[in-house]
Each structure stands twice: as C-alpha cells, then as structure tokens.
Design a protein around this motif. Structure first.
Motif, mmCIF file in Angstrom:
data_model
loop_
_atom_site.group_PDB
_atom_site.id
_atom_site.type_symbol
_atom_site.label_atom_id
_atom_site.label_comp_id
_atom_site.label_asym_id
_atom_site.label_seq_id
_atom_site.Cartn_x
_atom_site.Cartn_y
_atom_site.Cartn_z
ATOM 1 N N THR B 29 -61.871 -14.185 -14.751
ATOM 2 C CA THR B 29 -60.434 -13.999 -14.493
ATOM 3 C C THR B 29 -59.938 -14.961 -13.416
ATOM 4 O O THR B 29 -58.855 -15.531 -13.541
ATOM 5 C CB THR B 29 -60.178 -12.555 -14.077
ATOM 6 O OG1 THR B 29 -60.825 -11.691 -14.993
ATOM 7 C CG2 THR B 29 -58.713 -12.255 -14.088
ATOM 8 N N ASP B 33 -57.072 -17.920 -13.868
ATOM 9 C CA ASP B 33 -55.904 -18.014 -12.991
ATOM 10 C C ASP B 33 -55.767 -19.422 -12.420
ATOM 11 O O ASP B 33 -54.677 -20.013 -12.431
ATOM 12 C CB ASP B 33 -56.059 -16.979 -11.872
ATOM 13 C CG ASP B 33 -54.850 -16.926 -10.989
ATOM 14 O OD1 ASP B 33 -53.766 -17.318 -11.452
ATOM 15 O OD2 ASP B 33 -54.978 -16.475 -9.840
ATOM 16 N N GLY B 36 -54.553 -21.925 -15.003
ATOM 17 C CA GLY B 36 -53.103 -21.905 -15.214
ATOM 18 C C GLY B 36 -52.359 -22.691 -14.158
ATOM 19 O O GLY B 36 -51.434 -23.445 -14.471
ATOM 20 N N TRP B 62 -45.145 -21.793 -17.900
ATOM 21 C CA TRP B 62 -46.588 -21.579 -17.816
ATOM 22 C C TRP B 62 -46.964 -20.837 -16.546
ATOM 23 O O TRP B 62 -47.856 -19.971 -16.571
ATOM 24 C CB TRP B 62 -47.307 -22.914 -17.876
ATOM 25 C CG TRP B 62 -48.742 -22.782 -18.240
ATOM 26 C CD1 TRP B 62 -49.718 -22.240 -17.466
ATOM 27 C CD2 TRP B 62 -49.360 -23.151 -19.458
ATOM 28 N NE1 TRP B 62 -50.906 -22.262 -18.139
ATOM 29 C CE2 TRP B 62 -50.718 -22.812 -19.357
ATOM 30 C CE3 TRP B 62 -48.886 -23.738 -20.626
ATOM 31 C CZ2 TRP B 62 -51.609 -23.049 -20.389
ATOM 32 C CZ3 TRP B 62 -49.782 -23.969 -21.629
ATOM 33 C CH2 TRP B 62 -51.119 -23.625 -21.516
ATOM 34 N N LEU B 65 -46.022 -17.105 -17.128
ATOM 35 C CA LEU B 65 -46.884 -16.428 -18.098
ATOM 36 C C LEU B 65 -48.303 -16.272 -17.578
ATOM 37 O O LEU B 65 -48.968 -15.265 -17.844
ATOM 38 C CB LEU B 65 -46.882 -17.210 -19.415
ATOM 39 C CG LEU B 65 -45.628 -17.033 -20.241
ATOM 40 C CD1 LEU B 65 -45.701 -17.871 -21.482
ATOM 41 C CD2 LEU B 65 -45.470 -15.587 -20.626
ATOM 42 N N SER B 66 -48.772 -17.256 -16.794
ATOM 43 C CA SER B 66 -50.111 -17.144 -16.213
ATOM 44 C C SER B 66 -50.188 -15.999 -15.213
ATOM 45 O O SER B 66 -51.191 -15.268 -15.149
ATOM 46 C CB SER B 66 -50.474 -18.463 -15.543
ATOM 47 O OG SER B 66 -51.622 -18.311 -14.774
ATOM 48 N N ILE B 68 -48.335 -13.241 -15.301
ATOM 49 C CA ILE B 68 -48.321 -11.971 -16.032
ATOM 50 C C ILE B 68 -49.688 -11.691 -16.657
ATOM 51 O O ILE B 68 -50.202 -10.567 -16.636
ATOM 52 C CB ILE B 68 -47.206 -11.981 -17.091
ATOM 53 C CG1 ILE B 68 -45.852 -12.007 -16.397
ATOM 54 C CG2 ILE B 68 -47.276 -10.775 -17.979
ATOM 55 C CD1 ILE B 68 -44.709 -12.214 -17.331
ATOM 56 N N GLY B 69 -50.340 -12.751 -17.197
ATOM 57 C CA GLY B 69 -51.657 -12.575 -17.781
ATOM 58 C C GLY B 69 -52.699 -12.172 -16.758
ATOM 59 O O GLY B 69 -53.556 -11.320 -17.024
ATOM 60 N N THR B 70 -52.609 -12.771 -15.551
ATOM 61 C CA THR B 70 -53.555 -12.409 -14.499
ATOM 62 C C THR B 70 -53.392 -10.956 -14.091
ATOM 63 O O THR B 70 -54.373 -10.233 -13.900
ATOM 64 C CB THR B 70 -53.344 -13.320 -13.288
ATOM 65 O OG1 THR B 70 -53.491 -14.661 -13.708
ATOM 66 C CG2 THR B 70 -54.343 -13.026 -12.210
ATOM 67 N N ALA B 72 -52.221 -8.512 -15.929
ATOM 68 C CA ALA B 72 -52.688 -7.629 -16.995
ATOM 69 C C ALA B 72 -54.203 -7.546 -17.010
ATOM 70 O O ALA B 72 -54.785 -6.457 -17.154
ATOM 71 C CB ALA B 72 -52.173 -8.136 -18.342
ATOM 72 N N LEU B 73 -54.879 -8.700 -16.821
ATOM 73 C CA LEU B 73 -56.343 -8.686 -16.815
ATOM 74 C C LEU B 73 -56.894 -7.892 -15.637
ATOM 75 O O LEU B 73 -57.886 -7.163 -15.773
ATOM 76 C CB LEU B 73 -56.877 -10.113 -16.768
ATOM 77 C CG LEU B 73 -56.985 -10.837 -18.100
ATOM 78 C CD1 LEU B 73 -57.356 -12.278 -17.881
ATOM 79 C CD2 LEU B 73 -58.036 -10.174 -18.945
ATOM 80 N N TYR B 76 -56.578 -4.253 -16.277
ATOM 81 C CA TYR B 76 -57.579 -3.820 -17.246
ATOM 82 C C TYR B 76 -58.950 -3.670 -16.596
ATOM 83 O O TYR B 76 -59.688 -2.726 -16.869
ATOM 84 C CB TYR B 76 -57.629 -4.820 -18.392
ATOM 85 C CG TYR B 76 -58.817 -4.655 -19.297
ATOM 86 C CD1 TYR B 76 -58.940 -3.544 -20.107
ATOM 87 C CD2 TYR B 76 -59.823 -5.606 -19.331
ATOM 88 C CE1 TYR B 76 -60.018 -3.393 -20.921
ATOM 89 C CE2 TYR B 76 -60.911 -5.461 -20.138
ATOM 90 C CZ TYR B 76 -61.012 -4.348 -20.944
ATOM 91 O OH TYR B 76 -62.088 -4.199 -21.744
#
Lengths: 114, 84
Positions: B29, B33, B36, B62, B65-66, B68-70, B72-73, B76
């Motif tokens: 992860t 990050d 990105g 980018w 979105l990076s 938001i993805g970080t 979410a991961l 999780y």
C-alpha cells in the motif's frame, strides 16, 4: 532567468524523489519505509510542480500546478497517517531494532481503563 | 529533460520492486501511494515539455484519485467498514 530557477528546482525535486525511492527499497520496516518515502517524495513532487510554475509563468499551466501543489501537500500526509494506523492495527510487527512503541502503550492503557 | 524522465522511470521501477517483493500488505500500500505521487511529477515534467495544460489536468485528477484509493485500502487493512 526564470528557466535557471526552474531548472534548479527541478534538479532538487528529482534528487529528493530518487533518495526517497532508494529509502523505500533499502529500509527494513514498514514504518521506516513510510517515513523515508512519504516525506521525501512529497517535497520532491512539490518542487517539480514549483519548477513548472517558474518555467511557464502564471497562465493555465502555472495556476493548475499551484493547485496541484496544494492537493499533494494536503493529501499525502493524510494518506501516510492512515496507512501507518492501519498497519499498526492489522498487527504488523516493528523491526527488531526499534526501541519504543508509544502507540501500543497508549492503546493498551486505554483498553485496560475502559 | 529526457534525463529527468529517465530518473523518474527509475524511481517508478524501484516502487514496483517494493510492490512485488514487499512481505506484508501495508508495504504494498505504501509503494502504491508513492507511485501515485511520482506519476503526478511525471505529468508535470511532460507539461513542461509539451506546453499544454492537458497533462496538469491529468495530474490533479491522479492526485485526488490516488488519495481516495489509499484511504480505501487502509480502511480495508484496518478491518473496518467504510461507513465508520
């Protein structure tokens, strides 16, 4: 003149990026890697975007580069903090040479009191 | 300029090495990050070369979105729901 300043910022930024990625590969632990890579790469990318402002001046590209500096400086430390907290809560051990873990001490104290 | 692009591609390959090898999931992860953030710098250098603002638009999108993805991961990995 502006191109000289921009080239200087570009060289500084790329140097910080390379040093951060070498730290990401070489260091022994999740937390050490997080500390080295996040700070170096955030500053390096901000320097590259500042170099864009000096190269092109204040037009569409320069204003968008300033906006992107603001986004990177806000979002990157927040993401790093979330990753560190998730790694500690999901049970990743510290490196065997680490000397203290104050987050675990505070967490156990809160659990025993509640 | 091609020297700087070559150095950034070297950085991206170092990050991909950590994504492939990393012993735990938070290692991967962290590497994603950092990847990105490096791509944002890549878009910035490309906008210097071509003098178009299209690539800065890609960089801003980018970065967001990076992030938001970080988040979410990490949610999780922490083992919680997204609504807490």
């Amino acid at each position: 003149m502006n191109e000289t300043i921009g080239l200087t910022f570009l060289i500084i930024g790329i140097t910080f990026d390379v040093i951060g990625c070498i730290g990401l590969v070489r260091l022994p632990d999740v937390y050490n890697r997080l500390q080295a890579a996040t700070k170096c790469v955030t500053l390096g990318t901000s320097m590259i975007l500042l170099a864009v402002v000096f190269y092109t001046g204040i037009n569409a590209i320069g204003v968008k580069a300033l906006l992107c500096i603001w986004f990177v400086l806000i979002t990157s430390p927040t993401g790093a903090h979330a990753i560190a907290r998730a790694a500690h809560k999901s049970g990743v051990r510290l490196w065997k040479g680490s000397v203290m873990d104050k987050y675990a001490d505070d967490h156990e104290g809160a659990d025993s009191s509640s | 300029m091609s020297v700087f692009i070559a150095l950034l591609i070297l950085c991206i390959f170092l990050c991909l090495y950590r994504v492939g090898k990393g012993p735990t999931a938070p290692d991967r992860t962290v590497a994603i990050d950092i990847l990105g953030t490096l791509v944002v710098g890549f878009c910035a250098i490309y906008s210097i070369i071509t003098k178009k603002d299209l690539y800065m638009n890609i960089g801003i999108s980018w970065a967001l979105l990076s992030f938001i993805g970080t988040l979410a991961l990490s949610k999780y990995l922490e083992g919680r729901g997204f609504d807490e």
